[in-house]
Design an enzyme around this catalytic site. Sequence first.
Site, short mmCIF file in Angstrom:
data_model
loop_
_atom_site.label_atom_id
_atom_site.label_comp_id
_atom_site.label_asym_id
_atom_site.label_seq_id
_atom_site.Cartn_x
_atom_site.Cartn_y
_atom_site.Cartn_z
CG ASP A 10 46.59 -36.78 3.23
OD1 ASP A 10 45.31 -36.81 3.78
OD2 ASP A 10 46.87 -37.18 2.35
CB SER A 11 45.34 -40.91 4.75
OG SER A 11 44.84 -40.32 3.46
CB CYS A 73 43.34 -36.16 5.89
SG CYS A 73 42.52 -37.89 5.52
CD GLU A 152 48.11 -41.91 -3.95
OE1 GLU A 152 48.71 -42.92 -4.28
OE2 GLU A 152 47.79 -41.51 -3.00
CG HIS A 186 44.03 -38.17 -3.18
ND1 HIS A 186 43.95 -38.53 -1.81
CD2 HIS A 186 45.11 -38.84 -3.77
CE1 HIS A 186 45.01 -39.15 -1.79
NE2 HIS A 186 45.74 -39.47 -2.64
N1 DGL Z 1 43.28 -37.79 1.67
C1 DGL Z 1 42.48 -38.30 1.95
C2 DGL Z 1 40.99 -37.43 2.19
O1 DGL Z 1 41.17 -36.41 2.00
C3 DGL Z 1 42.00 -39.53 0.91
C4 DGL Z 1 42.85 -40.86 0.90
C5 DGL Z 1 42.40 -41.80 1.74
O2 DGL Z 1 41.36 -42.54 1.61
O3 DGL Z 1 43.02 -42.12 2.60
O4 DGL Z 1 40.04 -38.10 2.41
#
Ligand code: DGL
Length: 265
Positions: A10-11, A73, A152, A186
Amino acid sequence: MNDLPIGICDSGIGGLTVAKEIIRSLPNENIIYLGDTARVPYGVRNRETITKFAFELVRFLIGKNVKAIVVACNTISATCLPELQKLSSVPVIGVIKPTVNKVVNNLKTKNIGIIGTRATINSNSYELEIKKLDGKTVVFSQSCPLLVPLAEEGFISHPATKIIVQEYLQYFQDKKIDTLILGCTHYPILKNIIQDVVGQDVKIIDPAIPTTKQLINLLKEKNVLGNSKNPTRHFYFTDITPQTEKTVNIFFDGKFPGKLEKILF
Ligand code: DGL
């Protein structure tokens, strides 16, 4: 092969909502999670940058000899999943297709709302996948960038979160949606407030569940379901601060099942 780990990337921290569901459903699997906390958020970046970063994440997991990769993600899944699948010799699954299959197979669904990062919403990926399966379904999309930092921060039932969710979801007020896809990993953290604002009649879909089901099917199909008695769970992050420790616990309801490991690319 069966005891090779499942790679999840994930990011940053959001993909832990998917990791949590995978660990819950597959308790005997070894897991390697990689979150790019040094460069999060991806959702505000352009296609080239997201793709470059995502290649680095997937290469890292391939180097760890994983048996399958889950791109936990939405932003990466929406931007470059086919390229990642070409890069990898092990199967790579994203979060969008499994989620769309689940929603469109539910015959009640006619008007679908989608919320996500700007990159996910601007890519139109959810809508394109939905239209492939059912051209009659109507899709309404809205980006909600401020929800990532609120999740977060652990502002799960904070009045500020409610105001911002109301502001974003106002768009859906006259759209008569019956389903709302949480198109960002998130957002499940804020599910209660989102449900409150959108109304109890709207079915909220968390992609973690259909994605995990697809992973289970894939492992069964390839006959590589794990059976580790003491599974190892590594959680790698590209940046760790005292806040990271707090945030990962928010995402795991206070019971983070591992320790934070720092890696550098
Ligand atoms: N986890 C990312 C998603 O599902 C969101 C966070 C980001 O912008 O990197 O898109």
